[in-house]
Design a protein around this motif. Sequence first.
Motif, PDB file in Angstrom:
ATOM      1  N   ILE A 177       7.545  -3.453 -11.602  1.00 56.44           N
ATOM      2  CA  ILE A 177       7.805  -1.946 -11.823  1.00 56.44           C
ATOM      3  C   ILE A 177       6.843  -1.250 -10.872  1.00 56.44           C
ATOM      4  N   ALA A 178       7.286  -0.579  -9.784  1.00 54.06           N
ATOM      5  CA  ALA A 178       6.402   0.348  -8.921  1.00 54.06           C
ATOM      6  C   ALA A 178       7.174   1.678  -8.825  1.00 54.06           C
ATOM      7  N   LYS A 179       5.944   2.692  -8.296  1.00 60.48           N
ATOM      8  CA  LYS A 179       6.534   3.869  -8.152  1.00 60.48           C
ATOM      9  C   LYS A 179       5.612   4.264  -6.893  1.00 60.48           C
ATOM     10  N   SER A 180       6.329   5.391  -6.292  1.00 63.17           N
ATOM     11  CA  SER A 180       5.632   5.949  -5.101  1.00 63.17           C
ATOM     12  C   SER A 180       4.557   6.707  -5.726  1.00 63.17           C
ATOM     13  N   LYS A 181       3.426   7.318  -4.879  1.00 63.92           N
ATOM     14  CA  LYS A 181       2.547   7.763  -5.002  1.00 63.92           C
ATOM     15  C   LYS A 181       2.951   9.268  -5.606  1.00 63.92           C
ATOM     16  N   LYS A 182       3.810   9.797  -5.154  1.00 72.48           N
ATOM     17  CA  LYS A 182       4.363  11.217  -5.712  1.00 72.48           C
ATOM     18  C   LYS A 182       5.165  11.153  -7.050  1.00 72.48           C
ATOM     19  N   GLU A 183       5.950   9.788  -7.300  1.00 69.87           N
ATOM     20  CA  GLU A 183       6.389   9.660  -8.408  1.00 69.87           C
ATOM     21  C   GLU A 183       5.475   9.507  -9.580  1.00 69.87           C
ATOM     22  N   PHE A 184       4.264   8.647  -9.211  1.00 67.11           N
ATOM     23  CA  PHE A 184       3.262   8.328 -10.413  1.00 67.11           C
ATOM     24  C   PHE A 184       2.630   9.777 -10.602  1.00 67.11           C
ATOM     25  N   ILE A 185       2.401  10.285  -9.523  1.00 66.17           N
ATOM     26  CA  ILE A 185       1.584  11.787  -9.980  1.00 66.17           C
ATOM     27  C   ILE A 185       2.395  12.712 -10.697  1.00 66.17           C
ATOM     28  N   ASN A 186       3.862  12.657 -10.575  1.00 64.41           N
ATOM     29  CA  ASN A 186       4.580  13.657 -11.337  1.00 64.41           C
ATOM     30  C   ASN A 186       4.616  13.040 -12.870  1.00 64.41           C
ATOM     31  N   ASP A 187       4.884  11.611 -12.986  1.00 67.81           N
ATOM     32  CA  ASP A 187       4.815  11.022 -14.274  1.00 67.81           C
ATOM     33  C   ASP A 187       3.735  11.449 -15.010  1.00 67.81           C
ATOM     34  N   THR A 188       2.271  11.199 -14.324  1.00 64.90           N
ATOM     35  CA  THR A 188       1.299  11.421 -14.943  1.00 64.90           C
ATOM     36  C   THR A 188       1.062  12.888 -15.515  1.00 64.90           C
ATOM     37  N   LEU A 189       1.662  13.885 -14.461  1.00 69.91           N
ATOM     38  CA  LEU A 189       1.410  15.340 -14.903  1.00 69.91           C
ATOM     39  C   LEU A 189       2.420  15.445 -16.309  1.00 69.91           C
ATOM     40  N   ASP A 190       3.579  14.772 -16.066  1.00 75.78           N
ATOM     41  CA  ASP A 190       4.515  15.014 -17.162  1.00 75.78           C
ATOM     42  C   ASP A 190       3.973  14.675 -18.524  1.00 75.78           C
ATOM     43  N   SER A 191       3.377  13.505 -18.623  1.00 71.97           N
ATOM     44  CA  SER A 191       2.622  12.792 -19.779  1.00 71.97           C
ATOM     45  C   SER A 191       1.693  13.896 -20.198  1.00 71.97           C
TER      46      SER A 191
ATOM     47  N   ASN B 242       0.998  -1.145   0.080  1.00 73.25           N
ATOM     48  CA  ASN B 242      -0.088   0.098   0.117  1.00 73.25           C
ATOM     49  C   ASN B 242       0.803   1.282  -0.018  1.00 73.25           C
ATOM     50  N   LYS B 243       2.183   1.244  -0.038  1.00 64.80           N
ATOM     51  CA  LYS B 243       2.980   2.428  -0.464  1.00 64.80           C
ATOM     52  C   LYS B 243       3.435   2.655  -1.748  1.00 64.80           C
ATOM     53  N   LEU B 244       3.292   1.674  -2.552  1.00 61.07           N
ATOM     54  CA  LEU B 244       3.742   1.814  -4.008  1.00 61.07           C
ATOM     55  C   LEU B 244       2.572   1.562  -5.089  1.00 61.07           C
ATOM     56  N   ILE B 245       2.581   2.073  -5.968  1.00 55.44           N
ATOM     57  CA  ILE B 245       1.691   1.905  -6.941  1.00 55.44           C
ATOM     58  C   ILE B 245       2.502   1.035  -8.397  1.00 55.44           C
ATOM     59  N   LEU B 246       1.757   0.162  -8.767  1.00 56.20           N
ATOM     60  CA  LEU B 246       1.984  -0.621  -9.877  1.00 56.20           C
ATOM     61  C   LEU B 246       2.007  -0.084 -11.089  1.00 56.20           C
ATOM     62  N   SER B 247       3.298  -0.035 -11.874  1.00 55.01           N
ATOM     63  CA  SER B 247       3.373   0.582 -13.001  1.00 55.01           C
ATOM     64  C   SER B 247       3.043  -0.407 -13.958  1.00 55.01           C
ATOM     65  N   HIS B 248       4.025  -1.421 -14.063  1.00 56.70           N
ATOM     66  CA  HIS B 248       3.840  -2.797 -14.839  1.00 56.70           C
ATOM     67  C   HIS B 248       4.622  -3.900 -14.369  1.00 56.70           C
ATOM     68  N   LEU B 249       4.576  -5.099 -15.105  1.00 59.68           N
ATOM     69  CA  LEU B 249       5.477  -6.098 -14.642  1.00 59.68           C
ATOM     70  C   LEU B 249       6.353  -6.407 -15.851  1.00 59.68           C
ATOM     71  N   VAL B 250       7.442  -6.820 -15.541  1.00 56.27           N
ATOM     72  CA  VAL B 250       8.219  -7.357 -16.498  1.00 56.27           C
ATOM     73  C   VAL B 250       8.439  -8.983 -16.229  1.00 56.27           C
TER      74      VAL B 250
END
Length: 93
Positions: free
Chosen positions: A68-82, A33-41
């Motif tokens: 491959i997981a990201k913190s909530k902050k990383e996930f939000i930043n990546d989404t905003l960048d996209s 519950n601390k990381l958000i799943l991005s994808h699996l390899v």
Amino acid sequence: MKLILNNDEKIVELNSLRSVDEVIEKINNLLNNKLILSHLVIDGKDLYNDIEQYLDRYLATITTVQIIAKSKKEFINDTLDSAEKYINQAIIL
């Protein structure tokens, strides 16, 4: 089967998994519950969609699952960048 969180942050050896649900449960436990799943390899193949179906089909032959997981902050930043890149491209067109 070996589960690897990101770049070897945490490695879990799984010797006897009987179902896809067990694999999903182990992945969720690693995310904790601390990381958000991005994808699996899985054995070198990037999977963003239909993960459960892929696991169900190839469970018996899979050797390595990299989570491959990201913190909530990383996930939000990546989404905003996209979103910013998408908007900039739309303006250019």
